[in-house]
Design an enzyme around this catalytic site. Structure first.
Site, PDB file in Angstrom:
ATOM      1  N   HIS A  24     -75.591 -34.860 -60.215  1.00 63.29           N
ATOM      2  CA  HIS A  24     -74.880 -35.202 -61.458  1.00 63.29           C
ATOM      3  C   HIS A  24     -73.726 -34.219 -61.644  1.00 63.29           C
ATOM      4  CE1 HIS A  24     -78.632 -37.302 -61.592  1.00 63.29           C
ATOM      5  NE2 HIS A  24     -78.283 -37.991 -62.657  1.00 63.29           N
ATOM      6  N   HIS A  55     -73.925 -32.701 -70.280  1.00 59.56           N
ATOM      7  CA  HIS A  55     -74.464 -32.837 -68.931  1.00 59.56           C
ATOM      8  C   HIS A  55     -73.380 -32.898 -67.850  1.00 59.56           C
ATOM      9  CE1 HIS A  55     -78.106 -33.448 -71.086  1.00 59.56           C
ATOM     10  NE2 HIS A  55     -78.793 -33.885 -70.043  1.00 59.56           N
ATOM     11  N   ASN A 103     -94.997   1.526 -71.571  1.00 61.20           N
ATOM     12  CA  ASN A 103     -94.664   2.828 -72.182  1.00 61.20           C
ATOM     13  C   ASN A 103     -94.035   2.697 -73.569  1.00 61.20           C
ATOM     14  OD1 ASN A 103     -91.988   2.090 -71.706  1.00 61.20           O
ATOM     15  ND2 ASN A 103     -91.761   3.405 -69.904  1.00 61.20           N
ATOM     16  N   GLU A 113     -85.561 -23.699 -64.709  1.00 61.60           N
ATOM     17  CA  GLU A 113     -84.555 -23.567 -63.651  1.00 61.60           C
ATOM     18  C   GLU A 113     -84.478 -22.143 -63.114  1.00 61.60           C
ATOM     19  OE1 GLU A 113     -83.929 -24.840 -66.678  1.00 61.60           O
ATOM     20  OE2 GLU A 113     -83.755 -26.990 -66.260  1.00 61.60           O
ATOM     21  N   HIS A 115     -85.235   7.927 -70.192  1.00 61.48           N
ATOM     22  CA  HIS A 115     -85.033   6.671 -69.464  1.00 61.48           C
ATOM     23  C   HIS A 115     -83.981   6.752 -68.363  1.00 61.48           C
ATOM     24  CE1 HIS A 115     -84.206   2.399 -68.719  1.00 61.48           C
ATOM     25  NE2 HIS A 115     -82.940   2.745 -68.784  1.00 61.48           N
ATOM     26  N   PRO A 149     -81.575  -6.414 -62.082  1.00 57.50           N
ATOM     27  CA  PRO A 149     -81.478  -7.356 -63.194  1.00 57.50           C
ATOM     28  C   PRO A 149     -82.907  -7.627 -63.684  1.00 57.50           C
ATOM     29  CG  PRO A 149     -80.258  -8.124 -61.260  1.00 57.50           C
ATOM     30  CD  PRO A 149     -81.144  -7.008 -60.808  1.00 57.50           C
ATOM     31  N   ARG A 183     -73.997 -38.695 -58.915  1.00 55.03           N
ATOM     32  CA  ARG A 183     -74.951 -39.714 -59.363  1.00 55.03           C
ATOM     33  C   ARG A 183     -74.475 -41.085 -58.903  1.00 55.03           C
ATOM     34  NH1 ARG A 183     -75.095 -42.948 -64.221  1.00 55.03           N
ATOM     35  NH2 ARG A 183     -77.214 -43.667 -64.558  1.00 55.03           N
ATOM     36  N   ASP A 208     -91.219  -2.924 -69.632  1.00 53.68           N
ATOM     37  CA  ASP A 208     -91.095  -3.701 -70.875  1.00 53.68           C
ATOM     38  C   ASP A 208     -89.946  -4.694 -70.765  1.00 53.68           C
ATOM     39  OD1 ASP A 208     -93.075  -2.138 -72.453  1.00 53.68           O
ATOM     40  OD2 ASP A 208     -91.633  -0.523 -72.126  1.00 53.68           O
ATOM     41  N   GLY A 209     -88.854  -4.237 -70.149  1.00 52.82           N
ATOM     42  CA  GLY A 209     -87.665  -5.074 -70.031  1.00 52.82           C
ATOM     43  C   GLY A 209     -87.954  -6.341 -69.242  1.00 52.82           C
ATOM     44  N   HIS A 266     -82.467   7.124 -63.154  1.00 51.39           N
ATOM     45  CA  HIS A 266     -83.505   6.889 -64.154  1.00 51.39           C
ATOM     46  C   HIS A 266     -84.795   7.609 -63.769  1.00 51.39           C
ATOM     47  CE1 HIS A 266     -80.616   3.589 -64.378  1.00 51.39           C
ATOM     48  NE2 HIS A 266     -80.968   3.441 -65.646  1.00 51.39           N
ATOM     49  N   HIS A 274     -84.517  -0.205 -62.087  1.00 48.92           N
ATOM     50  CA  HIS A 274     -83.825   1.043 -62.447  1.00 48.92           C
ATOM     51  C   HIS A 274     -84.631   2.259 -62.001  1.00 48.92           C
ATOM     52  CE1 HIS A 274     -86.370  -0.096 -65.870  1.00 48.92           C
ATOM     53  NE2 HIS A 274     -86.495   1.190 -66.127  1.00 48.92           N
TER      54      HIS A 274
HETATM   55  C1  LIG Z   1     -81.001  -8.380 -67.193  1.00 48.43           C
HETATM   56  C2  LIG Z   1     -80.788  -6.942 -67.534  1.00 48.43           C
HETATM   57  N1  LIG Z   1     -80.403  -6.612 -68.778  1.00 48.43           N
HETATM   58  C3  LIG Z   1     -80.154  -5.320 -69.099  1.00 48.43           C
HETATM   59  C4  LIG Z   1     -80.288  -4.335 -68.165  1.00 48.43           C
HETATM   60  C5  LIG Z   1     -79.948  -2.899 -68.514  1.00 48.43           C
HETATM   61  N2  LIG Z   1     -81.209  -2.120 -68.615  1.00 48.43           N
HETATM   62  C6  LIG Z   1     -81.633  -1.378 -67.602  1.00 48.43           C
HETATM   63  S1  LIG Z   1     -83.104  -0.639 -67.914  1.00 48.43           S
HETATM   64  C7  LIG Z   1     -83.156  -1.295 -69.462  1.00 48.43           C
HETATM   65  C8  LIG Z   1     -84.309  -1.005 -70.366  1.00 48.43           C
HETATM   66  C9  LIG Z   1     -85.553  -1.371 -69.718  1.00 48.43           C
HETATM   67  O1  LIG Z   1     -86.643  -0.988 -70.463  1.00 48.43           O
HETATM   68  P1  LIG Z   1     -88.012  -0.794 -69.716  1.00 48.43           P
HETATM   69  O2  LIG Z   1     -88.233  -1.895 -68.783  1.00 48.43           O
HETATM   70  O3  LIG Z   1     -89.020  -0.580 -70.766  1.00 48.43           O
HETATM   71  O4  LIG Z   1     -87.788   0.489 -68.849  1.00 48.43           O
HETATM   72  P2  LIG Z   1     -88.156   2.000 -69.205  1.00 48.43           P
HETATM   73  O5  LIG Z   1     -87.153   2.461 -70.231  1.00 48.43           O
HETATM   74  O6  LIG Z   1     -89.528   1.988 -69.746  1.00 48.43           O
HETATM   75  O7  LIG Z   1     -88.000   2.702 -67.913  1.00 48.43           O
HETATM   76  C10 LIG Z   1     -82.033  -2.084 -69.707  1.00 48.43           C
HETATM   77  C11 LIG Z   1     -81.782  -2.792 -70.977  1.00 48.43           C
HETATM   78  C12 LIG Z   1     -80.695  -4.731 -66.878  1.00 48.43           C
HETATM   79  N3  LIG Z   1     -80.828  -3.844 -65.890  1.00 48.43           N
HETATM   80  N4  LIG Z   1     -80.962  -6.012 -66.602  1.00 48.43           N
HETATM   81 MG   LIG Z   2     -90.412   0.747 -71.146  1.00 51.87          MG
END
Ligand SMILES: Cc1ncc(C[n+]2csc(CCOP(=O)(O)OP(=O)(O)O)c2C)c(N)n1
Ligand SMILES: [Mg+2]
Length: 665
Positions: free
Chosen positions: A465, A477, A194, A415, A269, A127, A524, A164-165, A37, A77
């Protein structure tokens, strides 16, 4: 004078070259791997360069220096950003060859940053949302330690780069709410704003005003041009100076900054840019150097960061050595809890003598009282179920907004955020975090539990539980598949103790497991005392023979937790009919799996086997074999008093004896 000369030389390198060094390495690493990336590191290169050259206090020669600033690349990433930084900073395990072997088997430069693979990687990310939420735990640990040891020994920042993610993921909401509430003012998040994610513009899927969201959660916020050195510098300076609340700095950036056709688009990306685009980017950025080549003056200025860090570290060491608290601090950071182990030994002896009939959640509370009374290193908590999980013990003060002297966390009904924060606390060092919720809601924190296991951190999940035995709350539950699903996670110890002794033993093993998280699946309902004679820690073996009949076995009954007493009653029924049944308690499958084949064989025996657990059969065939029988659940539970449910679902001594007789023939 030498310093002045260095400083003068340092200013000779323009800032844009410092940032472009990151961009070039990111492009080249991804291009060589033909995978990865490039967009995020190219977009955030300026912010990262400002952060690291002007603010970060780290010592690559001693990456474990306790008072270092923490850096979390939540947008995992963009891993080439951290690898490029580490090469530029001069980490000795990150030579340029590592960057050339990005994403290859055996290299430290894994697809996403992996804790433990390379020095200075504070946590595993990838993640999305986990990094920022883990960072909340790190920032919390910093404040807790600061309250105990003062600014001289503990006074550092936790910086995060999030995309953003990360901010879209639900876990971020739990995390920012908690951080804002607690006023974790030394947490500074740089948002790579971005407006692009994989599918395209973020406007495809969100209309959120993130600044308002963070503000509403009690954060300070700022907005800067993420390519403007002066604005970035001023914003971070301000954030450091005003640590009343955590900070979100929205850095407006262009993804893939410098790439002639892909910058600003989702095409930047997650794929190699290709030779032509890279050549264009080199031209646009004014970077004429060969792939993986960083000219000496630029490299040297980057390494100045490490020299500054080393001298800050040396100053800290002086303060440390002169401090009356040094010894106590070192012990706290060591994570060793020998006093707790001693206390548990005494407690186990007491249980054997007194034979209490306790729910295992209650036995866990009793174990925690012993542990927490013996050591100050534990950090307790619950996701709003303190008095159900029984996670607080006498004298534990709550951690409160801006007040960090306590050691009990009210994580709120969050949680996932709790689990990630506990990862952060464990990674930071200084505390052994444990936290509770209902077992069935472990699904709500599975992402973070998986990372505890993958990273190998000592986080202890107190999950009460644990079956239909919870009764009236009903199938929403009542876990039936949950224990099996947790057992499926590698490097996670799943304990389902059968009485007070096994519960205390499980706590002893969990505290001893420095590189493995643990789950306590606890009842429990009250359970009979089963371990009534002194012995070694048998839970540490994972499974053991609780009752061996005289004259060989006709059948072996295997059970866990609340069903062990049912297996014992079934053995009595069988004995009355002249059938010889052994009873095996299996509090932790993973530990049993790790025993020698001889030991396992001696426990399992060669007679037919019946498995008993108030849960689904999934996984049990491993132990009962092709010709075994299973007594447990076949689907979801129901709402009724627990004793009725056990009868209704046929998990009774009679049913077990019947199944055994069928096998014996
Ligand atoms: C929990 C999770 N869901 C999906 C992904 C797959 N994934 C990796 S990067 C990405 C997009 C992320 O967007 P952003 O954070 O804006 O990164 P940018 O494209 O700006 O580098 C996704 C959906 C992941 N790594 N983790
Ligand atoms: Mg982004």
């Amino acid at each position: 004078m030498n310093q002045a000369v260095t400083a003068e030389k340092a200013t000779a390198v323009p800032f844009k070259d410092m940032a472009n060094a990151i961009r070039a390495l990111a492009m080249d690493g991804v291009e060589k791997a033909k995978s990865g990336h490039p967009g995020m590191p190219m977009g955030m290169a300026d912010a990262a360069a400002v952060l690291f050259t002007k603010f970060m206090r780290i010592d690559p020669a001693d990456p474990a220096w306790p008072d270092r600033d923490r850096f979390v690349l939540s947008a995992g990433h963009g891993s080439m950003l951290i690898y490029a930084l580490h090469y530029l900073l001069g980490y000795d395990d990150m030579p340029i060859e590592q960057l050339k072997n990005f994403r290859q088997l055996g290299s430290r430069t894994a697809g996403h940053p992996e804790y433990g693979h390379a020095k200075g990687i504070e946590t595993t990310t990838g993640p999305l949302g986990q990094g920022i939420s883990t960072a909340v735990g790190m920032a919390l640990a910093e404040r807790l330690l600061n309250a105990r040891f003062g600014d001289d020994l503990v006074d550092h920042y936790t910086y995060v780069i999030a995309g953003d993610g990360c901010l879209q993921e639900g876990i971020s909401h739990e995390a920012i709410d908690l951080a804002g509430h607690l006023k974790l003012g030394k947490l500074i998040v740089l948002w790579d704003d971005n407006s692009i994610s994989i599918d395209g513009a973020t406007s495809l899927s969100t209309s959120m005003d993130q600044l308002k969201r963070f503000e509403a959660a009690g954060w300070n916020v700022a907005r800067v041009d993420g390519h403007n050195e002066a604005e970035l510098t001023a914003a971070i300076e301000k954030a450091r100076a005003h640590s009343d609340k955590p900070w979100l700095i929205a850095c407006k950036t262009v993804i893939g900054f410098g790439a002639p056709t892909r910058a600003g688009t989702a095409k930047a990306h997650g794929e190699a840019l290709g030779a032509e685009e890279i050549a264009g980017a080199r031209q646009k950025l004014g970077w004429a150097h060969e792939p993986f080549v960083i000219p000496e003056p630029i490299l040297s200025q980057w390494r100045e960061v490490s020299r500054k860090g080393a001298s800050a570290h040396a100053e800290w060491s002086k303060r440390h050595d002169a401090s009356a608290l040094a010894k106590k601090f070192d012990k706290q950071m060591s994570g060793a809890v020998p006093e707790a182990q001693e206390a548990l030994k005494a407690l186990i002896a007491q249980h054997v003598a007194e034979k209490p009939k306790l729910a295992t959640r209650k036995a866990s509370e009793v174990a925690l009282a012993a542990i927490n009374g013996a050591t100050e290193l534990t950090l307790g908590g619950s996701a709003d179920l303190t008095h159900s999980n029984l996670t607080i013990t006498k004298g534990m003060e709550s951690v409160k907004p801006g007040s960090f002297g306590g050691r009990y966390m009210h994580y709120g009904i969050r949680e996932h955020g709790m689990a990630a924060a506990m990862n952060g606390v464990a990674l930071h060092g200084g505390f052994v975090p444990y936290g509770g919720t209902f077992l069935v809601f472990s699904d709500y924190m599975r992402g973070a539990i998986r990372l505890s296991a993958l990273m190998g951190v000592r986080v202890i999940y107190v999950l009460t539980h644990d079956s239909i035995g919870l009764g009236e709350d009903g199938p929403t539950h009542q876990p039936v598949e949950t224990v099996a699903s947790l057992r499926a996670i590698p490097n996670l110890l799943v304990f389902r103790p059968a009485d007070a002794v096994e519960t205390a033993e499980a706590w002893a093993v969990a505290l001893d497991s420095l590189h493995t998280p643990s789950v306590m699946a606890l009842t429990r309902q009250a359970l009979q005392p089963l371990r009534v004679t002194p012995s070694e820690n048998l839970t540490a073996k994972g499974a053991y023979v609780l009752r061996e009949p005289e004259g060989g076995r006709d059948v072996t009954l295997l059970a866990t937790g609340s069903e062990v007493e049912i297996a014992l009653a079934a053995a009595d029924l069988l004995a009355a009919q002249g059938k010889k049944a052994a009873v095996v308690s299996m509090p932790c499958w993973e530990l049993f799996e790790a025993q020698s084949p001889e030991y396992r064989k001696s426990v399992l025996g060669s007679a037919p086997r019946v498995g008993v657990e108030a849960a689904l059969r999934f996984g049990w065939d491993r132990w009962i074999g092709d010709n075994g029988a299973f007594v447990g659940m076949a689907g979801f539970g129901a709402s009724a008093p627990a004793p009725e449910l056990y009868k209704h679902f046929g998990i009774t001594a009679e049913a077990v004896a019947e199944a055994a007789k069928k096998l014996i023939g």
